[in-house]
Design an enzyme around this catalytic site. Structure first.
Site, PDB file in Angstrom:
ATOM      1  N   ASN A  12     -42.454  43.928  17.250  1.00 47.78           N
ATOM      2  CA  ASN A  12     -42.506  45.368  16.310  1.00 47.78           C
ATOM      3  C   ASN A  12     -41.875  46.214  17.159  1.00 47.78           C
ATOM      4  O   ASN A  12     -42.260  46.627  18.300  1.00 47.78           O
ATOM      5  CB  ASN A  12     -43.771  45.342  16.151  1.00 47.78           C
ATOM      6  CG  ASN A  12     -44.191  46.791  15.168  1.00 47.78           C
ATOM      7  OD1 ASN A  12     -43.458  47.676  15.382  1.00 47.78           O
ATOM      8  ND2 ASN A  12     -44.860  46.601  14.165  1.00 47.78           N
ATOM      9  N   HIS A  15     -42.432  51.740  17.698  1.00 47.40           N
ATOM     10  CA  HIS A  15     -42.308  52.676  18.659  1.00 47.40           C
ATOM     11  C   HIS A  15     -41.326  52.858  19.670  1.00 47.40           C
ATOM     12  O   HIS A  15     -41.322  53.739  20.319  1.00 47.40           O
ATOM     13  CB  HIS A  15     -43.732  52.329  19.498  1.00 47.40           C
ATOM     14  CG  HIS A  15     -44.975  52.326  18.664  1.00 47.40           C
ATOM     15  ND1 HIS A  15     -45.195  53.513  17.912  1.00 47.40           N
ATOM     16  CD2 HIS A  15     -45.834  51.401  18.384  1.00 47.40           C
ATOM     17  CE1 HIS A  15     -46.229  53.407  16.787  1.00 47.40           C
ATOM     18  NE2 HIS A  15     -46.636  52.028  17.332  1.00 47.40           N
ATOM     19  N   HIS A  48     -42.345  48.473  10.415  1.00 48.79           N
ATOM     20  CA  HIS A  48     -43.153  49.199   9.305  1.00 48.79           C
ATOM     21  C   HIS A  48     -42.290  50.547   8.912  1.00 48.79           C
ATOM     22  O   HIS A  48     -42.308  51.663   9.628  1.00 48.79           O
ATOM     23  CB  HIS A  48     -44.384  49.509   9.986  1.00 48.79           C
ATOM     24  CG  HIS A  48     -45.381  49.816   8.994  1.00 48.79           C
ATOM     25  ND1 HIS A  48     -46.940  50.312   9.270  1.00 48.79           N
ATOM     26  CD2 HIS A  48     -45.240  50.552   7.621  1.00 48.79           C
ATOM     27  CE1 HIS A  48     -47.268  50.673   8.138  1.00 48.79           C
ATOM     28  NE2 HIS A  48     -46.569  50.954   7.027  1.00 48.79           N
ATOM     29  N   ARG A  50     -42.788  53.474   7.147  1.00 46.49           N
ATOM     30  CA  ARG A  50     -44.035  54.022   6.802  1.00 46.49           C
ATOM     31  C   ARG A  50     -43.617  55.156   5.495  1.00 46.49           C
ATOM     32  O   ARG A  50     -42.350  55.612   5.459  1.00 46.49           O
ATOM     33  CB  ARG A  50     -44.925  54.895   7.726  1.00 46.49           C
ATOM     34  CG  ARG A  50     -45.358  53.906   8.705  1.00 46.49           C
ATOM     35  CD  ARG A  50     -46.290  54.742   9.739  1.00 46.49           C
ATOM     36  NE  ARG A  50     -47.399  55.416   9.138  1.00 46.49           N
ATOM     37  CZ  ARG A  50     -48.805  54.839   9.185  1.00 46.49           C
ATOM     38  NH1 ARG A  50     -48.977  53.614  10.312  1.00 46.49           N
ATOM     39  NH2 ARG A  50     -49.844  54.954   8.580  1.00 46.49           N
ATOM     40  N   ARG A  54     -42.572  58.300   9.766  1.00 46.45           N
ATOM     41  CA  ARG A  54     -42.613  58.626  11.199  1.00 46.45           C
ATOM     42  C   ARG A  54     -41.941  58.033  12.249  1.00 46.45           C
ATOM     43  O   ARG A  54     -41.647  58.487  13.381  1.00 46.45           O
ATOM     44  CB  ARG A  54     -43.984  58.821  11.538  1.00 46.45           C
ATOM     45  CG  ARG A  54     -44.529  57.451  11.779  1.00 46.45           C
ATOM     46  CD  ARG A  54     -45.889  57.777  12.105  1.00 46.45           C
ATOM     47  NE  ARG A  54     -46.893  58.216  10.984  1.00 46.45           N
ATOM     48  CZ  ARG A  54     -48.248  57.693  10.889  1.00 46.45           C
ATOM     49  NH1 ARG A  54     -48.857  57.438  12.016  1.00 46.45           N
ATOM     50  NH2 ARG A  54     -49.193  58.505   9.912  1.00 46.45           N
ATOM     51  N   GLU A  74     -42.951  45.377   7.410  1.00 49.55           N
ATOM     52  CA  GLU A  74     -44.329  45.826   6.963  1.00 49.55           C
ATOM     53  C   GLU A  74     -44.278  47.119   5.966  1.00 49.55           C
ATOM     54  O   GLU A  74     -43.343  48.039   6.108  1.00 49.55           O
ATOM     55  CB  GLU A  74     -45.150  46.439   8.037  1.00 49.55           C
ATOM     56  CG  GLU A  74     -45.529  45.176   9.099  1.00 49.55           C
ATOM     57  CD  GLU A  74     -46.192  45.701  10.074  1.00 49.55           C
ATOM     58  OE1 GLU A  74     -46.529  47.022  10.310  1.00 49.55           O
ATOM     59  OE2 GLU A  74     -46.301  44.926  11.035  1.00 49.55           O
ATOM     60  N   THR A 105     -52.250  51.516  11.671  1.00 50.60           N
ATOM     61  CA  THR A 105     -52.652  50.791  10.582  1.00 50.60           C
ATOM     62  C   THR A 105     -54.089  50.424  11.055  1.00 50.60           C
ATOM     63  O   THR A 105     -54.402  49.511  11.964  1.00 50.60           O
ATOM     64  CB  THR A 105     -51.989  49.537  10.408  1.00 50.60           C
ATOM     65  OG1 THR A 105     -50.663  49.867  10.272  1.00 50.60           O
ATOM     66  CG2 THR A 105     -52.413  49.187   8.977  1.00 50.60           C
ATOM     67  N   GLU A 155     -52.322  38.043   7.722  1.00 45.66           N
ATOM     68  CA  GLU A 155     -52.311  38.353   8.909  1.00 45.66           C
ATOM     69  C   GLU A 155     -53.577  39.016   9.520  1.00 45.66           C
ATOM     70  O   GLU A 155     -54.021  39.926   8.772  1.00 45.66           O
ATOM     71  CB  GLU A 155     -51.087  39.566   9.386  1.00 45.66           C
ATOM     72  CG  GLU A 155     -50.993  39.768  10.702  1.00 45.66           C
ATOM     73  CD  GLU A 155     -49.875  40.523  11.097  1.00 45.66           C
ATOM     74  OE1 GLU A 155     -48.573  40.295  10.458  1.00 45.66           O
ATOM     75  OE2 GLU A 155     -49.860  41.256  12.152  1.00 45.66           O
ATOM     76  N   HIS A 198     -52.204  43.392  15.964  1.00 48.37           N
ATOM     77  CA  HIS A 198     -52.537  44.730  16.207  1.00 48.37           C
ATOM     78  C   HIS A 198     -53.127  44.787  17.623  1.00 48.37           C
ATOM     79  O   HIS A 198     -54.435  44.335  17.712  1.00 48.37           O
ATOM     80  CB  HIS A 198     -53.488  45.085  15.126  1.00 48.37           C
ATOM     81  CG  HIS A 198     -53.223  46.468  14.981  1.00 48.37           C
ATOM     82  ND1 HIS A 198     -53.668  47.660  15.816  1.00 48.37           N
ATOM     83  CD2 HIS A 198     -52.486  47.499  14.190  1.00 48.37           C
ATOM     84  CE1 HIS A 198     -53.603  48.518  15.520  1.00 48.37           C
ATOM     85  NE2 HIS A 198     -52.841  48.462  14.414  1.00 48.37           N
TER      86      HIS A 198
HETATM   87  N1  PXP Z   1     -49.108  43.592  12.523  1.00 51.68           N
HETATM   88  C1  PXP Z   1     -49.398  44.834  11.690  1.00 51.68           C
HETATM   89  C2  PXP Z   1     -49.468  44.248  10.291  1.00 51.68           C
HETATM   90  C3  PXP Z   1     -49.409  46.146  12.132  1.00 51.68           C
HETATM   91  O1  PXP Z   1     -49.622  47.077  11.064  1.00 51.68           O
HETATM   92  C4  PXP Z   1     -48.943  46.550  13.413  1.00 51.68           C
HETATM   93  C5  PXP Z   1     -48.813  47.834  14.021  1.00 51.68           C
HETATM   94  O2  PXP Z   1     -47.706  48.265  13.092  1.00 51.68           O
HETATM   95  C6  PXP Z   1     -48.824  45.416  14.245  1.00 51.68           C
HETATM   96  C7  PXP Z   1     -49.097  43.981  13.569  1.00 51.68           C
HETATM   97  C8  PXP Z   1     -48.632  45.466  15.608  1.00 51.68           C
HETATM   98  O3  PXP Z   1     -49.675  46.173  16.246  1.00 51.68           O
HETATM   99  P1  PXP Z   1     -49.477  46.784  17.734  1.00 51.68           P
HETATM  100  O4  PXP Z   1     -48.365  47.766  17.604  1.00 51.68           O
HETATM  101  O5  PXP Z   1     -50.666  47.189  18.126  1.00 51.68           O
HETATM  102  O6  PXP Z   1     -49.137  45.649  18.595  1.00 51.68           O
END
Ligand code: PXP
Length: 249
Positions: A12, A15, A48, A50, A54, A74, A105, A155, A198
């Site tokens: 992901n 960030h 994602h 959003r 952001r 996402e 999330t 998930e 997550h």
């Molecule tokens: N899976 C989903 C559905 C999420 O919303 C997120 C966070 O955006 C993640 C995985 C990844 O989480 P993390 O950034 O904490 O590894």
């Protein structure tokens, strides 16, 4: 299902965009990060979009879609996001709950209470040939509702487990881990494909990779944070290793 089956890693890159947006410029570029993650062994890219934009922007999603790797989009279950997803046509969409005030999330989708609202989104995305997953709490009720609305993939939200470990709440962590284990076993009984994500780091990813039902992990924040110290490719490579160790591969 054999425990030797490989687990896919979706990186992901949200960030990386957060960092870019902090200065309002062009770098660091999440698409460059995605390329580095793929070069280091990631199997796909997750992002994602959003509603408040952001981190990831619409243009980022379009560019990520052009990469030669599966894109997991996402999104909140809204008409606007559905339109965008149907235009971009990613490999997969993961429906997530979204609150403007949250930092990330925070919980899984309310599939039990929201099944009638969610079902048409699942159907429409599947009709477009997009794989659909629902981001849910590891609860048997949520799994049954996911099955009922014909989502092929879930998930499991690992955030509560990871957070309990982080703050040293051992009993809570054990209870959350047991909940995840039971939910993963239930996905197999229901014939749902099982993903998780997550808050995962090297240790928690290694542990959860031992669940034989899990075929995909989506990990972001920790990999980007670790990249500050060891670089993104090294961080992804170490995660790929941790996951294979956990799986016993
Ligand atoms: N899976 C989903 C559905 C999420 O919303 C997120 C966070 O955006 C993640 C995985 C990844 O989480 P993390 O950034 O904490 O590894």
């Amino acid at each position: 299902m054999s425990s030797a089956r490989k687990i896919r890693l979706g990186v992901n890159v949200d960030h990386v965009a957060t960092l870019r947006n902090a200065r309002g410029g062009v770098g660091p570029d999440p698409v460059r990060a995605a390329r580095a993650a793929l070069a280091a062994g990631a199997d796909g890219i997750t992002a994602h979009l959003r509603e408040d934009r952001r981190h990831i922007q619409d243009e980022d999603m379009k560019r990520l879609r052009e990469l030669p790797a599966p894109l997991n989009f996402e999104m909140a279950a809204t008409e606007q996001m559905l339109d965008i997803a149907l235009k971009i046509r990613p490999h997969a969409c993961c429906l997530v709950p979204e609150k403007r005030t949250e930092r990330t999330t925070e919980g899984g989708l309310d599939v039990v209470g929201g099944r009638e609202r969610l079902a048409p989104f699942v159907a429409e995305l599947l009709r477009a040939g997009i794989r659909v997953s629902l981001f849910i709490e590891p609860s048997l009720e949520a799994l049954a509702a996911a099955k009922e609305i014909k989502a092929p993939v879930v998930e499991l939200h690992t955030g509560a487990w990871c957070h309990a470990i982080e703050i040293g709440e051992t009993e809570k962590a054990e209870a959350e881990f047991a909940r995840l284990r039971a939910a993963a076993a239930e996905t197999e009984r229901l014939g749902l494909e099982c993903h998780a994500g997550h808050g995962l780091d090297f240790d928690t990813a290694r542990k959860i990779a031992a669940f034989p039902q899990i075929v995909e992990l989506n990990i972001g924040h920790f990999l980007v944070a670790e990249a500050v110290f060891i670089g993104l490719e090294a961080s992804v490579r170490r995660m790929v290793e941790a996951i294979s160790q956990g799986r016993g591969a």
